[in-house]
Design a protein around this motif. Structure first.
Motif, PDB file in Angstrom:
ATOM      1  N   LEU A  39       0.826  -1.205   0.000  1.00  0.00           N
ATOM      2  CA  LEU A  39       0.000   0.000   0.000  1.00  0.00           C
ATOM      3  C   LEU A  39       0.865   1.261   0.000  1.00  0.00           C
ATOM      4  CD1 LEU A  39      -2.850   1.169   0.098  1.00  0.00           C
ATOM      5  CD2 LEU A  39      -2.734   1.034   2.592  1.00  0.00           C
ATOM      6  N   ALA A  40       1.988   1.209   0.701  1.00  0.00           N
ATOM      7  CA  ALA A  40       2.857   2.381   0.814  1.00  0.00           C
ATOM      8  C   ALA A  40       3.452   2.808  -0.520  1.00  0.00           C
ATOM      9  CB  ALA A  40       3.978   2.117   1.820  1.00  0.00           C
ATOM     10  N   VAL A  41       3.685   1.871  -1.433  1.00  0.00           N
ATOM     11  CA  VAL A  41       4.290   2.217  -2.721  1.00  0.00           C
ATOM     12  C   VAL A  41       3.265   2.286  -3.852  1.00  0.00           C
ATOM     13  CG1 VAL A  41       6.570   1.353  -2.087  1.00  0.00           C
ATOM     14  CG2 VAL A  41       4.965  -0.164  -3.258  1.00  0.00           C
ATOM     15  N   LEU A  42       2.012   1.998  -3.550  1.00  0.00           N
ATOM     16  CA  LEU A  42       0.974   2.036  -4.567  1.00  0.00           C
ATOM     17  C   LEU A  42       0.821   3.457  -5.106  1.00  0.00           C
ATOM     18  CD1 LEU A  42      -1.078   0.118  -5.848  1.00  0.00           C
ATOM     19  CD2 LEU A  42      -2.730   0.903  -4.169  1.00  0.00           C
ATOM     20  N   GLY A  43       0.996   3.627  -6.373  1.00  0.00           N
ATOM     21  CA  GLY A  43       0.865   4.937  -7.003  1.00  0.00           C
ATOM     22  C   GLY A  43       2.065   5.846  -6.864  1.00  0.00           C
ATOM     23  N   LEU A  44       3.136   5.357  -6.277  1.00  0.00           N
ATOM     24  CA  LEU A  44       4.300   6.202  -6.014  1.00  0.00           C
ATOM     25  C   LEU A  44       4.847   6.866  -7.267  1.00  0.00           C
ATOM     26  CD1 LEU A  44       6.198   7.229  -3.810  1.00  0.00           C
ATOM     27  CD2 LEU A  44       7.635   5.252  -4.251  1.00  0.00           C
ATOM     28  N   ASN A  45       4.882   6.153  -8.363  1.00  0.00           N
ATOM     29  CA  ASN A  45       5.410   6.717  -9.606  1.00  0.00           C
ATOM     30  C   ASN A  45       4.323   7.143 -10.570  1.00  0.00           C
ATOM     31  OD1 ASN A  45       8.110   6.291  -8.871  1.00  0.00           O
ATOM     32  ND2 ASN A  45       7.886   4.141  -9.368  1.00  0.00           N
ATOM     33  N   ALA A  46       3.082   7.118 -10.119  1.00  0.00           N
ATOM     34  CA  ALA A  46       1.976   7.430 -11.020  1.00  0.00           C
ATOM     35  C   ALA A  46       1.259   8.730 -10.673  1.00  0.00           C
ATOM     36  CB  ALA A  46       0.972   6.281 -11.032  1.00  0.00           C
ATOM     37  N   ILE A  47       1.208   9.076  -9.402  1.00  0.00           N
ATOM     38  CA  ILE A  47       0.479  10.286  -9.006  1.00  0.00           C
ATOM     39  C   ILE A  47       1.341  11.171  -8.118  1.00  0.00           C
ATOM     40  CG2 ILE A  47      -1.795   9.229  -9.207  1.00  0.00           C
ATOM     41  CD1 ILE A  47      -1.868   8.950  -6.182  1.00  0.00           C
ATOM     42  N   ALA A  48       1.042  12.451  -8.152  1.00  0.00           N
ATOM     43  CA  ALA A  48       1.717  13.432  -7.302  1.00  0.00           C
ATOM     44  C   ALA A  48       0.720  14.547  -7.009  1.00  0.00           C
ATOM     45  CB  ALA A  48       2.958  13.983  -7.989  1.00  0.00           C
ATOM     46  N   TYR A  49       1.031  15.360  -6.030  1.00  0.00           N
ATOM     47  CA  TYR A  49       0.159  16.485  -5.707  1.00  0.00           C
ATOM     48  C   TYR A  49       0.999  17.705  -5.361  1.00  0.00           C
ATOM     49  CZ  TYR A  49       1.071  15.281  -0.784  1.00  0.00           C
ATOM     50  OH  TYR A  49       1.661  15.009   0.417  1.00  0.00           O
ATOM     51  N   ALA A  50       0.367  18.859  -5.492  1.00  0.00           N
ATOM     52  CA  ALA A  50       1.029  20.123  -5.153  1.00  0.00           C
ATOM     53  C   ALA A  50       0.249  20.785  -4.031  1.00  0.00           C
ATOM     54  CB  ALA A  50       1.084  21.036  -6.375  1.00  0.00           C
ATOM     55  N   ARG A  51       0.959  21.406  -3.118  1.00  0.00           N
ATOM     56  CA  ARG A  51       0.282  22.142  -2.043  1.00  0.00           C
ATOM     57  C   ARG A  51       0.986  23.469  -1.809  1.00  0.00           C
ATOM     58  NH1 ARG A  51       1.349  18.985   3.588  1.00  0.00           N
ATOM     59  NH2 ARG A  51       0.803  21.003   4.390  1.00  0.00           N
ATOM     60  N   HIS A  52       0.187  24.444  -1.461  1.00  0.00           N
ATOM     61  CA  HIS A  52       0.710  25.796  -1.247  1.00  0.00           C
ATOM     62  C   HIS A  52       1.695  25.772  -0.090  1.00  0.00           C
ATOM     63  CE1 HIS A  52       0.671  29.978   0.284  1.00  0.00           C
ATOM     64  NE2 HIS A  52       0.791  30.204  -1.014  1.00  0.00           N
ATOM     65  N   SER A  53       2.793  26.498  -0.247  1.00  0.00           N
ATOM     66  CA  SER A  53       3.792  26.554   0.812  1.00  0.00           C
ATOM     67  C   SER A  53       4.627  27.819   0.675  1.00  0.00           C
ATOM     68  CB  SER A  53       4.710  25.331   0.756  1.00  0.00           C
ATOM     69  OG  SER A  53       5.415  25.331  -0.461  1.00  0.00           O
ATOM     70  N   VAL A  54       5.224  28.192   1.768  1.00  0.00           N
ATOM     71  CA  VAL A  54       6.165  29.307   1.783  1.00  0.00           C
ATOM     72  C   VAL A  54       7.504  28.736   2.228  1.00  0.00           C
ATOM     73  CG1 VAL A  54       6.728  31.549   2.775  1.00  0.00           C
ATOM     74  CG2 VAL A  54       4.346  30.958   2.325  1.00  0.00           C
ATOM     75  N   LEU A  55       8.449  28.701   1.307  1.00  0.00           N
ATOM     76  CA  LEU A  55       9.784  28.189   1.615  1.00  0.00           C
ATOM     77  C   LEU A  55      10.675  29.333   2.061  1.00  0.00           C
ATOM     78  CD1 LEU A  55      10.300  25.761  -1.394  1.00  0.00           C
ATOM     79  CD2 LEU A  55       9.458  25.225   0.884  1.00  0.00           C
ATOM     80  N   ASP A  56      11.598  29.050   2.926  1.00  0.00           N
ATOM     81  CA  ASP A  56      12.489  30.095   3.427  1.00  0.00           C
ATOM     82  C   ASP A  56      13.935  29.643   3.242  1.00  0.00           C
ATOM     83  OD1 ASP A  56      13.342  32.426   4.531  1.00  0.00           O
ATOM     84  OD2 ASP A  56      12.775  31.930   6.579  1.00  0.00           O
ATOM     85  N   HIS A  57      14.313  29.369   1.996  1.00  0.00           N
ATOM     86  CA  HIS A  57      15.681  28.917   1.696  1.00  0.00           C
ATOM     87  C   HIS A  57      16.618  30.109   1.567  1.00  0.00           C
ATOM     88  CE1 HIS A  57      18.986  27.230  -0.727  1.00  0.00           C
ATOM     89  NE2 HIS A  57      18.752  26.163   0.009  1.00  0.00           N
ATOM     90  N   ASP A  58      16.358  30.972   0.609  1.00  0.00           N
ATOM     91  CA  ASP A  58      17.126  32.211   0.423  1.00  0.00           C
ATOM     92  C   ASP A  58      16.207  33.404   0.582  1.00  0.00           C
ATOM     93  OD1 ASP A  58      19.524  30.886  -0.168  1.00  0.00           O
ATOM     94  OD2 ASP A  58      18.894  30.585  -2.239  1.00  0.00           O
ATOM     95  N   GLY A  59      15.373  33.379   1.588  1.00  0.00           N
ATOM     96  CA  GLY A  59      14.335  34.386   1.768  1.00  0.00           C
ATOM     97  C   GLY A  59      12.994  33.750   1.459  1.00  0.00           C
ATOM     98  N   PRO A  60      11.915  34.334   1.944  1.00  0.00           N
ATOM     99  CA  PRO A  60      10.590  33.757   1.729  1.00  0.00           C
ATOM    100  C   PRO A  60      10.263  33.621   0.241  1.00  0.00           C
ATOM    101  CG  PRO A  60      10.496  35.530   3.325  1.00  0.00           C
ATOM    102  CD  PRO A  60      11.870  35.559   2.717  1.00  0.00           C
ATOM    103  N   ALA A  61       9.746  32.472  -0.136  1.00  0.00           N
ATOM    104  CA  ALA A  61       9.328  32.227  -1.515  1.00  0.00           C
ATOM    105  C   ALA A  61       7.954  31.570  -1.477  1.00  0.00           C
ATOM    106  CB  ALA A  61      10.332  31.337  -2.233  1.00  0.00           C
TER     107      ALA A  61
END
Length: 98
Positions: A39-61
């Motif tokens: 179950l853990a690997v089911l769809g691993l290479n077939a589906i993906a999702y995007a979610r809103h986020s604010v990254l702070d690597h070199d300043g907020p993005a």
């Protein structure tokens, strides 16, 4: 032009033995069982999702992180449209999350 950073799908193939075994069951009308590893690997290479986020690597993005089916972060894009395009470009299907 805006860069979209992703990891190719072949690099996130954790352990495919479970998924391979899950796909090899014969459908003879019986209810099939699946163990947690499969179950853990089911769809691993077939589906993906995007979610809103604010990254702070070199300043907020402000943007969207791209995640594999198991939740592993595999990329980032500045917009949902670019995130979904990157998912499709890597031969996966973008799935909505809420």
């Amino acid at each position: 032009m805006t860069a979209v950073k992703t990891t190719p799908a072949h690099q996130i193939q954790a352990t495919q033995t479970g998924a391979d075994q899950a796909g090899s069951h014969q459908d003879d009308g019986q209810i099939l069982s699946i163990n947690p590893e499969e179950l853990a690997v089911l769809g691993l290479n077939a589906i993906a999702y995007a979610r809103h986020s604010v990254l702070d690597h070199d300043g907020p993005a402000d943007g969207f992180t791209i995640h594999a089916a198991n939740g592993a972060r595999i990329g980032w894009a500045p917009s949902l449209e670019l995130a979904n395009a990157a998912i499709v470009q890597h031969d996966m299907r973008p799935m909505p999350v809420h």
